[in-house]
Scaffold this motif. Structure first.
Motif, PDB file in Angstrom:
ATOM      1  N   LYS A   1      20.495  30.088  11.049  1.00 49.31           N
ATOM      2  CA  LYS A   1      20.587  29.447  12.366  1.00 49.31           C
ATOM      3  C   LYS A   1      21.627  28.231  12.063  1.00 49.31           C
ATOM      4  CE  LYS A   1      15.803  29.298  13.908  1.00 49.31           C
ATOM      5  NZ  LYS A   1      14.824  28.552  14.526  1.00 49.31           N
ATOM      6  N   ASP A   2      22.373  28.018  13.263  1.00 51.87           N
ATOM      7  CA  ASP A   2      23.459  27.389  13.183  1.00 51.87           C
ATOM      8  C   ASP A   2      23.151  25.839  12.858  1.00 51.87           C
ATOM      9  OD1 ASP A   2      25.549  29.117  14.106  1.00 51.87           O
ATOM     10  OD2 ASP A   2      25.120  28.920  16.138  1.00 51.87           O
ATOM     11  N   SER A   3      22.024  25.425  13.135  1.00 52.51           N
ATOM     12  CA  SER A   3      21.472  24.195  12.716  1.00 52.51           C
ATOM     13  C   SER A   3      21.147  23.931  11.319  1.00 52.51           C
ATOM     14  CB  SER A   3      20.229  23.818  13.625  1.00 52.51           C
ATOM     15  OG  SER A   3      19.365  24.708  13.321  1.00 52.51           O
ATOM     16  N   HIS A   4      20.814  25.244  10.621  1.00 50.91           N
ATOM     17  CA  HIS A   4      20.398  25.037   9.280  1.00 50.91           C
ATOM     18  C   HIS A   4      21.853  25.098   8.360  1.00 50.91           C
ATOM     19  CE1 HIS A   4      15.953  26.576   9.520  1.00 50.91           C
ATOM     20  NE2 HIS A   4      16.502  25.650  10.485  1.00 50.91           N
ATOM     21  N   ILE A   5      22.780  26.012   8.918  1.00 50.50           N
ATOM     22  CA  ILE A   5      24.078  25.954   8.125  1.00 50.50           C
ATOM     23  C   ILE A   5      24.857  24.587   8.595  1.00 50.50           C
ATOM     24  CG2 ILE A   5      26.530  26.756   8.458  1.00 50.50           C
ATOM     25  CD1 ILE A   5      25.173  29.535   9.416  1.00 50.50           C
ATOM     26  N   ALA A   6      24.693  23.832   9.482  1.00 46.07           N
ATOM     27  CA  ALA A   6      25.270  22.482   9.923  1.00 46.07           C
ATOM     28  C   ALA A   6      24.383  21.349   8.858  1.00 46.07           C
ATOM     29  CB  ALA A   6      25.131  21.936  11.279  1.00 46.07           C
ATOM     30  N   THR A   7      23.160  21.628   8.809  1.00 45.03           N
ATOM     31  CA  THR A   7      22.273  20.611   7.961  1.00 45.03           C
ATOM     32  C   THR A   7      22.950  20.935   6.438  1.00 45.03           C
ATOM     33  OG1 THR A   7      20.513  20.784   9.245  1.00 45.03           O
ATOM     34  CG2 THR A   7      20.186  20.144   6.981  1.00 45.03           C
ATOM     35  N   ALA A   8      23.151  22.206   5.908  1.00 45.51           N
ATOM     36  CA  ALA A   8      23.581  22.284   4.484  1.00 45.51           C
ATOM     37  C   ALA A   8      25.182  21.940   4.357  1.00 45.51           C
ATOM     38  CB  ALA A   8      23.642  24.008   4.173  1.00 45.51           C
ATOM     39  N   HIS A   9      25.786  21.971   5.480  1.00 42.07           N
ATOM     40  CA  HIS A   9      27.228  21.370   5.487  1.00 42.07           C
ATOM     41  C   HIS A   9      27.099  20.029   5.200  1.00 42.07           C
ATOM     42  CE1 HIS A   9      29.681  25.293   7.100  1.00 42.07           C
ATOM     43  NE2 HIS A   9      28.878  25.383   6.114  1.00 42.07           N
ATOM     44  N   SER A  10      26.504  19.353   6.022  1.00 47.42           N
ATOM     45  CA  SER A  10      26.120  17.822   6.103  1.00 47.42           C
ATOM     46  C   SER A  10      25.879  17.139   4.727  1.00 47.42           C
ATOM     47  CB  SER A  10      25.208  17.417   7.199  1.00 47.42           C
ATOM     48  OG  SER A  10      24.149  17.656   6.591  1.00 47.42           O
ATOM     49  N   LEU A  11      25.171  18.178   3.788  1.00 50.52           N
ATOM     50  CA  LEU A  11      24.691  17.918   2.506  1.00 50.52           C
ATOM     51  C   LEU A  11      25.710  18.018   1.577  1.00 50.52           C
ATOM     52  CD1 LEU A  11      21.073  18.795   2.575  1.00 50.52           C
ATOM     53  CD2 LEU A  11      21.844  16.574   2.372  1.00 50.52           C
ATOM     54  N   GLY A  12      26.820  18.670   1.932  1.00 47.21           N
ATOM     55  CA  GLY A  12      28.056  18.994   0.958  1.00 47.21           C
ATOM     56  C   GLY A  12      28.032  20.692   0.305  1.00 47.21           C
ATOM     57  N   LEU A  13      27.162  21.316   0.916  1.00 44.53           N
ATOM     58  CA  LEU A  13      26.813  22.674   0.398  1.00 44.53           C
ATOM     59  C   LEU A  13      27.400  23.844   1.323  1.00 44.53           C
ATOM     60  CD1 LEU A  13      22.980  21.998  -0.429  1.00 44.53           C
ATOM     61  CD2 LEU A  13      24.781  21.860  -2.063  1.00 44.53           C
ATOM     62  N   ARG A  14      28.401  24.341   0.678  1.00 43.38           N
ATOM     63  CA  ARG A  14      29.255  25.555   1.503  1.00 43.38           C
ATOM     64  C   ARG A  14      29.176  26.621   0.927  1.00 43.38           C
ATOM     65  NH1 ARG A  14      30.644  21.805   4.815  1.00 43.38           N
ATOM     66  NH2 ARG A  14      32.103  20.528   5.008  1.00 43.38           N
ATOM     67  N   LYS A  15      28.886  26.946  -0.564  1.00 42.73           N
ATOM     68  CA  LYS A  15      28.764  28.094  -0.917  1.00 42.73           C
ATOM     69  C   LYS A  15      27.760  28.184  -2.270  1.00 42.73           C
ATOM     70  CE  LYS A  15      33.941  28.987  -1.605  1.00 42.73           C
ATOM     71  NZ  LYS A  15      34.975  29.272  -2.288  1.00 42.73           N
ATOM     72  N   ILE A  16      27.139  29.302  -2.396  1.00 39.32           N
ATOM     73  CA  ILE A  16      26.120  29.512  -3.213  1.00 39.32           C
ATOM     74  C   ILE A  16      26.453  29.037  -4.544  1.00 39.32           C
ATOM     75  CG2 ILE A  16      24.736  31.347  -4.371  1.00 39.32           C
ATOM     76  CD1 ILE A  16      24.920  33.190  -2.208  1.00 39.32           C
TER      77      ILE A  16
ATOM     78  N   TYR B   1      13.995  26.325   2.094  1.00 36.43           N
ATOM     79  CA  TYR B   1      14.160  27.803   1.544  1.00 36.43           C
ATOM     80  C   TYR B   1      15.312  28.270   1.018  1.00 36.43           C
ATOM     81  CZ  TYR B   1      16.350  29.103   6.168  1.00 36.43           C
ATOM     82  OH  TYR B   1      17.074  29.057   6.993  1.00 36.43           O
ATOM     83  N   LEU B   2      16.453  27.120   1.129  1.00 35.44           N
ATOM     84  CA  LEU B   2      17.759  27.697   0.829  1.00 35.44           C
ATOM     85  C   LEU B   2      18.154  27.063  -0.542  1.00 35.44           C
ATOM     86  CD1 LEU B   2      19.692  27.353   4.322  1.00 35.44           C
ATOM     87  CD2 LEU B   2      18.848  29.661   3.108  1.00 35.44           C
ATOM     88  N   VAL B   3      17.407  25.966  -0.838  1.00 34.92           N
ATOM     89  CA  VAL B   3      17.957  25.121  -1.814  1.00 34.92           C
ATOM     90  C   VAL B   3      16.925  24.921  -2.831  1.00 34.92           C
ATOM     91  CG1 VAL B   3      19.541  23.703  -0.433  1.00 34.92           C
ATOM     92  CG2 VAL B   3      17.390  22.967  -0.645  1.00 34.92           C
ATOM     93  N   GLU B   4      17.432  24.359  -3.843  1.00 38.82           N
ATOM     94  CA  GLU B   4      16.458  24.219  -5.192  1.00 38.82           C
ATOM     95  C   GLU B   4      17.004  22.576  -5.545  1.00 38.82           C
ATOM     96  OE1 GLU B   4      17.792  25.366  -9.459  1.00 38.82           O
ATOM     97  OE2 GLU B   4      16.353  26.894  -8.654  1.00 38.82           O
ATOM     98  N   VAL B   5      15.711  21.816  -5.570  1.00 39.97           N
ATOM     99  CA  VAL B   5      15.943  20.384  -5.734  1.00 39.97           C
ATOM    100  C   VAL B   5      15.508  19.785  -6.974  1.00 39.97           C
ATOM    101  CG1 VAL B   5      15.367  18.262  -4.549  1.00 39.97           C
ATOM    102  CG2 VAL B   5      15.844  20.063  -3.159  1.00 39.97           C
ATOM    103  N   THR B   6      16.089  19.004  -7.732  1.00 41.97           N
ATOM    104  CA  THR B   6      15.819  18.308  -8.898  1.00 41.97           C
ATOM    105  C   THR B   6      15.687  16.916  -8.829  1.00 41.97           C
ATOM    106  OG1 THR B   6      17.867  18.950 -10.012  1.00 41.97           O
ATOM    107  CG2 THR B   6      16.051  20.479 -10.319  1.00 41.97           C
ATOM    108  N   GLN B   7      15.311  16.047  -9.652  1.00 48.03           N
ATOM    109  CA  GLN B   7      15.609  14.772  -9.684  1.00 48.03           C
ATOM    110  C   GLN B   7      17.010  14.613 -10.693  1.00 48.03           C
ATOM    111  OE1 GLN B   7      13.933  11.987  -8.155  1.00 48.03           O
ATOM    112  NE2 GLN B   7      12.370  13.381  -7.693  1.00 48.03           N
TER     113      GLN B   7
END
Length: 58
Positions: free
Chosen positions: A15-30, A51-57
């Motif tokens: 979804k466009d909104s999910h892509i925009a959210t990823a871009h706002s976090l600075g994530l553009r490529k796998i 569902y697209l990201v992996e988060v660690t401390q």
């Protein structure tokens, strides 16, 4: 405290909104990684694209 976020799935066909959210976090490529502050705004964004990201401390 900070969160280390890594994009592990492609943004193609999402979804466009999910892509925009990823871009706002600075994530553009796998494989792209970023460090973001651990606050409510960042947690909200991660809730949308968990569902697209992996988060660690970080």
């Amino acid at each position: 405290m900070a969160l280390k976020i890594k994009l592990v799935k492609s943004l193609i066909g999402r979804k466009d909104s999910h892509i925009a959210t990823a871009h706002s976090l600075g994530l553009r490529k796998i494989g792209a990684e970023t460090v973001q502050p651990d606050n409510e705004a960042t947690r909200g964004k991660l809730g949308h694209i968990s569902y697209l990201v992996e988060v660690t401390q970080g």
